[in-house]
Write a protein that holds these residues in place. Structure first.
Motif, short mmCIF file in Angstrom:
data_model
loop_
_atom_site.label_atom_id
_atom_site.label_comp_id
_atom_site.label_asym_id
_atom_site.label_seq_id
_atom_site.Cartn_x
_atom_site.Cartn_y
_atom_site.Cartn_z
N PHE A 26 -1.04 -2.73 6.72
CA PHE A 26 -0.09 -3.62 6.05
C PHE A 26 0.73 -4.42 7.06
CE2 PHE A 26 -0.63 -0.94 2.19
CZ PHE A 26 -0.97 -1.98 1.33
N CYS A 49 7.09 -8.43 -0.76
CA CYS A 49 6.20 -7.53 -1.52
C CYS A 49 5.48 -6.57 -0.57
CB CYS A 49 5.18 -8.32 -2.33
SG CYS A 49 5.87 -8.99 -3.84
N VAL A 53 5.85 -2.52 -0.33
CA VAL A 53 4.77 -1.53 -0.39
C VAL A 53 4.87 -0.58 0.81
CG1 VAL A 53 2.26 -1.23 -0.26
CG2 VAL A 53 3.21 -3.03 -1.69
N LYS A 54 5.13 -1.15 2.00
CA LYS A 54 5.26 -0.31 3.20
C LYS A 54 6.45 0.65 3.05
CE LYS A 54 4.79 -2.32 7.27
NZ LYS A 54 5.08 -3.36 8.29
#
Lengths: 103, 249
Positions: A26, A49, A53-54
């Protein structure tokens, strides 16, 4: 976090390495996405975004939020409500002022 | 008379949590609000300054910071030079009217490789700190020390890279007083750096004099390492958001 049997726990620790690999992937995607020719708002949304997520992976697996007690989840839920208030209230005020000036 | 603090080792029956763990989570919640206020300031100032040139360079001429085909770290990597050159080229094209980010460039362009390196360092330290805690749970103290020591090294590496980055910025006149972007950059990354220093102190203590507790009270020691780990993951989490906001957008 609840500690299972040593064998189960060892399996669990292997998941940390998978999360680590995902975080690296990512990170590469974050840098790659920054080179896309898109408008600023879209670029902001894409970057945040991916960062979200990370951050979610770190919180869920490394901080063990996935199997954490409800009290901590409630505390963090309250924090997030105030956090988004902190982010959006000044922004809304600014946008309202700007639209007022434009009118 | 000694005072015994209850529920440090065993969880409270009603919450299922030790007081230490709940305390750390509440502390982290307050930290979210601290950084949240700064992120809010960033958004407020960025949206309130639609003119990127003023936001990033204040009243200064961006060409001053891109002169000679290099900026902060001019010659360090090929990609870096290419990026800086791109900014120069873009700047000369849009000198008179276009004051967008694409046209005038960004004072952060040359720091991207260093910031990327720091991202990798912090993510790596996050995995080593959780593996250190897992080693303690499995009663492997030697392995714990190794992972915790690697975490400490990563923390120092992060600060060294940050020092290089800051020095280059200062040398090129990219000071906090230059513009809103630079003020926010130094405030937020500086505060984050202070958190890294705080982490180094705690990790150093638990590796050094604090490690004696492993022999006398392993459960409490494991709890301390877990709480330190939670804090360290939060430091990593903040950087995950700082990286795209300052270096890529």
């Amino acid at each position: 976090m609840e500690v299972d049997s040593p064998e189960e726990f060892k399996k669990h620790t292997r998941s940390y390495l998978w999360v680590f690999a995902a975080l690296m992937v990512f990170t590469v995607i974050t840098v790659w996405a920054a080179s896309w020719k898109v408008a600023l708002p879209a670029a902001v949304v894409i970057a945040l975004c991916i960062a979200g997520v990370k951050g979610g992976l770190v919180a869920a697996f490394f901080m063990h939020l996935k199997g954490e007690r409800p009290l901590i989840t409630y505390c963090l839920l309250m924090t997030m409500i105030f956090f988004f208030g902190l982010i959006f209230l000044p922004l809304m005020m600014l946008l309202l002022t700007m639209s007022g000036n434009a009118g | 008379m000694s005072v015994v603090i209850p529920y440090i080792e065993e969880p409270r029956p009603d919450t299922g949590l030790t007081l230490a763990k709940l305390g750390v989570w509440l502390f982290l919640a307050s930290e979210v609000m601290l950084f949240g206020a700064l992120f809010s300031s960033y958004i407020f100032l960025r949206v309130g300054n639609p003119d990127w040139q003023t936001f990033a360079y204040g009243q200064a001429d961006p060409a001053e910071f891109h002169a000679g085909g290099h900026d902060s770290h001019g010659e360090d990597t090929e990609g870096n030079e290419a990026h800086a050159h791109h900014d120069d080229h873009a700047h000369s094209e849009g000198h008179s009217s276009d004051r967008s980010r694409e046209a005038v460039g960004t004072p952060m362009a040359s720091s991207v490789p260093l910031a990327l390196l720091n991202t990798i360092v912090l993510i790596s330290s996050s995995v080593t700190v959780v593996l250190a805690w897992a080693s303690l749970v499995l009663k492997q103290f030697g392995r714990f020390r190794l992972y915790f020591f690697i975490t400490l090294l990563c923390a120092f590496a992060f600060l060294v890279v940050k020092y290089i980055e800051y020095t280059a910025k200062f040398e090129h006149g990219l000071l906090p007083s230059l513009s809103p972007l630079m003020a926010l950059y130094f405030t937020m990354t500086g505060l984050h750096g202070l958190h890294v220093i705080g982490g180094i102190i705690v990790i150093g203590y638990l590796l050094g004099p604090g490690a004696k507790m492993w022999k006398t009270n392993p459960v409490q020691y494991t709890g301390r390492v877990e709480a330190t780990g939670l804090y360290w993951h939060f430091v990593d989490l903040v950087w995950i958001f700082l990286f795209p906001i300052f270096y890529l957008m």
